[in-house]
Design an enzyme around this catalytic site. Structure first.
Site, PDB file in Angstrom:
ATOM      1  N   SER A 140       0.925  -1.228   0.077  1.00  9.22           N
ATOM      2  CA  SER A 140      -0.301   0.031   0.067  1.00  9.22           C
ATOM      3  C   SER A 140       0.888   1.265  -0.164  1.00  9.22           C
ATOM      4  O   SER A 140       1.739   1.297   1.096  1.00  9.22           O
ATOM      5  CB  SER A 140      -0.722  -0.170   1.197  1.00  9.22           C
ATOM      6  OG  SER A 140      -1.672   1.100   1.301  1.00  9.22           O
ATOM      7  N   LYS A 166      -1.217  -0.712  -4.244  1.00 15.89           N
ATOM      8  CA  LYS A 166      -2.467  -0.198  -3.838  1.00 15.89           C
ATOM      9  C   LYS A 166      -1.956   1.253  -3.882  1.00 15.89           C
ATOM     10  O   LYS A 166      -0.942   1.592  -3.181  1.00 15.89           O
ATOM     11  CB  LYS A 166      -2.910  -0.579  -2.521  1.00 15.89           C
ATOM     12  CG  LYS A 166      -3.668   0.238  -2.067  1.00 15.89           C
ATOM     13  CD  LYS A 166      -4.713  -0.427  -1.001  1.00 15.89           C
ATOM     14  CE  LYS A 166      -4.901   0.420   0.580  1.00 15.89           C
ATOM     15  NZ  LYS A 166      -5.637  -0.575   1.517  1.00 15.89           N
ATOM     16  N   LYS A 168      -2.908   5.036  -2.583  1.00 16.54           N
ATOM     17  CA  LYS A 168      -3.723   6.007  -1.808  1.00 16.54           C
ATOM     18  C   LYS A 168      -4.167   7.382  -2.830  1.00 16.54           C
ATOM     19  O   LYS A 168      -3.413   7.766  -3.654  1.00 16.54           O
ATOM     20  CB  LYS A 168      -3.198   6.438  -0.626  1.00 16.54           C
ATOM     21  CG  LYS A 168      -2.994   5.262   0.399  1.00 16.54           C
ATOM     22  CD  LYS A 168      -4.253   4.866   1.217  1.00 16.54           C
ATOM     23  CE  LYS A 168      -3.944   4.024   2.239  1.00 16.54           C
ATOM     24  NZ  LYS A 168      -5.013   3.704   2.984  1.00 16.54           N
ATOM     25  N   ASP A 193      -7.127   3.459  -3.043  1.00 10.26           N
ATOM     26  CA  ASP A 193      -7.923   3.265  -1.793  1.00 10.26           C
ATOM     27  C   ASP A 193      -8.034   5.071  -1.518  1.00 10.26           C
ATOM     28  O   ASP A 193      -7.197   5.504  -1.163  1.00 10.26           O
ATOM     29  CB  ASP A 193      -6.787   2.696  -0.549  1.00 10.26           C
ATOM     30  CG  ASP A 193      -7.812   2.625   0.716  1.00 10.26           C
ATOM     31  OD1 ASP A 193      -8.799   3.145   0.659  1.00 10.26           O
ATOM     32  OD2 ASP A 193      -7.174   2.024   1.648  1.00 10.26           O
ATOM     33  N   GLU A 218     -11.427   0.955  -3.607  1.00 13.12           N
ATOM     34  CA  GLU A 218     -11.509   0.838  -2.120  1.00 13.12           C
ATOM     35  C   GLU A 218     -12.200   2.081  -1.356  1.00 13.12           C
ATOM     36  O   GLU A 218     -11.547   3.219  -1.578  1.00 13.12           O
ATOM     37  CB  GLU A 218     -10.305   0.296  -1.441  1.00 13.12           C
ATOM     38  CG  GLU A 218     -10.428  -0.055   0.109  1.00 13.12           C
ATOM     39  CD  GLU A 218      -9.018  -0.481   0.832  1.00 13.12           C
ATOM     40  OE1 GLU A 218      -7.957  -1.166   0.079  1.00 13.12           O
ATOM     41  OE2 GLU A 218      -9.020  -0.558   1.993  1.00 13.12           O
ATOM     42  N   ASP A 243     -13.965  -1.157   3.130  1.00 10.75           N
ATOM     43  CA  ASP A 243     -12.823  -1.148   4.242  1.00 10.75           C
ATOM     44  C   ASP A 243     -13.873  -0.547   5.459  1.00 10.75           C
ATOM     45  O   ASP A 243     -14.435  -1.135   6.226  1.00 10.75           O
ATOM     46  CB  ASP A 243     -11.698  -0.573   3.939  1.00 10.75           C
ATOM     47  CG  ASP A 243     -10.681  -0.480   4.955  1.00 10.75           C
ATOM     48  OD1 ASP A 243     -11.005  -0.884   5.912  1.00 10.75           O
ATOM     49  OD2 ASP A 243      -9.621   0.169   4.846  1.00 10.75           O
ATOM     50  N   LYS A 267     -10.315  -6.192   7.912  1.00 12.68           N
ATOM     51  CA  LYS A 267      -9.130  -5.935   9.024  1.00 12.68           C
ATOM     52  C   LYS A 267      -9.857  -6.624  10.385  1.00 12.68           C
ATOM     53  O   LYS A 267     -10.747  -6.279  10.700  1.00 12.68           O
ATOM     54  CB  LYS A 267      -9.135  -4.685   9.010  1.00 12.68           C
ATOM     55  CG  LYS A 267      -8.242  -3.771   8.033  1.00 12.68           C
ATOM     56  CD  LYS A 267      -8.197  -2.326   8.039  1.00 12.68           C
ATOM     57  CE  LYS A 267      -7.452  -1.770   6.909  1.00 12.68           C
ATOM     58  NZ  LYS A 267      -7.455  -0.404   6.878  1.00 12.68           N
ATOM     59  N   GLY A 295      -4.396  -4.051   6.235  1.00 11.04           N
ATOM     60  CA  GLY A 295      -3.343  -3.739   7.344  1.00 11.04           C
ATOM     61  C   GLY A 295      -3.632  -2.510   7.929  1.00 11.04           C
ATOM     62  O   GLY A 295      -4.048  -1.631   7.346  1.00 11.04           O
TER      63      GLY A 295
HETATM   64  O1  OSB Z   1      -7.174   2.038   4.541  1.00 12.11           O
HETATM   65  O2  OSB Z   1      -6.176   0.293   4.366  1.00 12.11           O
HETATM   66  C1  OSB Z   1      -6.197   1.462   4.689  1.00 12.11           C
HETATM   67  C2  OSB Z   1      -2.999   2.052   6.776  1.00 12.11           C
HETATM   68  C3  OSB Z   1      -3.497   2.835   7.790  1.00 12.11           C
HETATM   69  C4  OSB Z   1      -4.742   2.952   7.833  1.00 12.11           C
HETATM   70  C5  OSB Z   1      -5.614   2.664   6.863  1.00 12.11           C
HETATM   71  C6  OSB Z   1      -5.240   1.811   5.911  1.00 12.11           C
HETATM   72  C7  OSB Z   1      -3.726   1.660   5.696  1.00 12.11           C
HETATM   73  C8  OSB Z   1      -3.169   1.015   4.694  1.00 12.11           C
HETATM   74  C9  OSB Z   1      -1.751   0.135   5.036  1.00 12.11           C
HETATM   75  O3  OSB Z   1      -3.371   0.979   3.590  1.00 12.11           O
HETATM   76  C10 OSB Z   1      -1.718  -1.219   4.808  1.00 12.11           C
HETATM   77  C11 OSB Z   1      -0.503  -1.815   5.468  1.00 12.11           C
HETATM   78  O4  OSB Z   1      -0.644  -2.050   6.734  1.00 12.11           O
HETATM   79  O5  OSB Z   1       0.167  -2.078   4.705  1.00 12.11           O
HETATM   80 MG    MG Z   2      -8.324   1.058   3.493  1.00 15.14          MG
END
Ligand code: OSB
Ligand code: MG
Length: 375
Positions: A140, A166, A168, A193, A218, A243, A267, A295
């Site tokens: 991510s 992924k 953001k 995401d 996402e 999510d 999660k 995660g």
């Molecule tokens: O939205 O998936 C998410 C990390 C912190 C808070 C929200 C998210 C995330 C990630 C990181 O996308 C995923 C990871 O732990 O590698």
């Molecule tokens: Mg997410």
């Protein structure tokens, strides 16, 4: 199992690089750890509540309060039949799943240790096919200062062996990012995401992505929303993943009932733990809804338990579970590595979580600690 003592730790660790999402940047990553002592065994759990209430309303501060003033006192001295007895024992506290999940993880670790098997094997007991030994994973990538830098960072992870990326996004940093990534990597599974930063009225932004062959989009809309996602879904071609808005198995049921999504990111912490995560797994697997494990920048303690969940048969898509070096220079457990040949991480096979805690380093990163015991 009689719960004799619970130790609560607040740890603070520095990420190797700032992680920027639509709700803000994060470089110092705080979390809580719980060590639950019962019958000569110690089970470990991690609460992924964050420094700021950006992803959810919970923070390390609220999780400390809820754990130390309510959840832990309710368990000390109590005889627990197993991890599945935890939900009913803690249901007197509304919400606060990230706080509850730390105890749930520790209970699953304890149950597995007590049976002399791995947490993965313990969770997989109901399934004929048994747990996977390696799970597919991706990385991510936070919001970068420029499109050029985004493509460069994708390249760095691609070279390390990650085969699902992924990115953001946030309003104004959306379509151009997706186009730049797709142009540079025509065949790579790429997903986006938004962490709840858009509104249904922004559908045109996502319609413009229809021809980019994205793996999924996402949580574009509200963090409590299911309804508007169900209205966005027929307007776009990209598969929609939820999510934030799936807080429990009931929410998965609602999402299925109104066709709000194509995929769910599970999660375990967001749904108060592994028992509830497995309920969602069972429901979605029966309904043919694909799943993956999300995660929250976990330490090795949380990562081991994420991998155990991802080893269940219904988790068919790559999870947000990356190698330790993507998060931390040094961790409180031995590092996890990416298997470069197939973009997987191996599920720990040792008893319980299957990780050894480096207590010297844990002491170094602990900023507050308290023990709770019967007296
Ligand atoms: O939205 O998936 C998410 C990390 C912190 C808070 C929200 C998210 C995330 C990630 C990181 O996308 C995923 C990871 O732990 O590698
Ligand atoms: Mg997410």
């Amino acid at each position: 199992m009689k719960i004799e003592r619970i130790d609560l730790y607040h740890v603070s660790m520095r990420l190797v690089s700032p992680f920027v999402t639509s709700f803000g940047p994060q470089q110092q990553r705080d979390c809580l750890l719980t060590a639950v002592h019962a019958e000569g065994l110690t089970g470990w759990g991690e609460s992924v509540a964050t420094n700021d209430p950006g992803y959810s309303y919970e923070t390390t501060g609220t999780a400390w309060h809820i754990l130390s003033d309510f959840l832990i006192p309710a368990l000390i001295g109590r005889d627990m039949a197993g991890p599945e007895a935890l939900g009913p024992a803690l249901s007197f506290v509304r919400g606060h799943p990230l706080a509850k999940a730390a105890l749930d993880q520790a209970m699953w670790d304890l149950a597995a240790q007590s049976d002399g098997i791995s947490m993965s094997a313990k969770l997989a007991e109901p399934y004929a096919e048994g747990p996977k030994a390696r799970v597919p994973v991706g990385v991510s990538i936070g919001i970068q200062p420029s499109l050029e830098r985004t493509v460069e960072v994708i390249g760095e992870y691609y070279d390390q062996g990650y085969r699902r990326i992924k990115l953001k996004i946030k309003p104004g940093h959306d379509l151009a990012v997706a186009r730049a990534a797709r142009a540079a990597y025509p065949d790579l599974p790429i997903m986006l995401d938004a962490n709840s930063a858009f509104r249904l009225e922004d559908a045109a932004v996502f319609q413009a992505m229809d021809n980019l062959d994205l793996l999924m989009l996402e949580q574009p809309l509200g963090y409590e929303d299911i309804y508007d996602h169900s209205r966005l879904r027929p307007l776009i071609k990209t598969p929609l993943c939820l999510d934030e808005s799936i807080h429990s198995d009931d929410h998965a049921r609602y999402a299925l009932a109104i066709d709000a999504c194509d995929i769910i990111n599970v999660k375990p912490s967001r749904v108060a733990g592994w028992t509830e995560a497995r309920r969602i797994h069972d429901r979605c697997r029966a309904a043919g809804m694909p799943l993956w494990v999300g995660g929250m920048l976990e330490t090795g303690v949380g990562r081991a338990a994420q991998l155990a969940l991802a080893s269940l048969p219904g988790f068919t898509l790559p999870g947000d579970i990356s190698a330790t070096e993507r998060y931390y220079e040094r961790d409180i457990t031995a590092p996890f590595y990416l298997n470069r040949e197939d973009s997987t991480i191996s599920v720990p096979s040792g008893v319980g979580l299957g990780v050894v805690i480096d207590h010297d380093y844990l002491d170094t990163v602990t900023v507050r600690r308290q023990s709770f015991a019967a007296h």
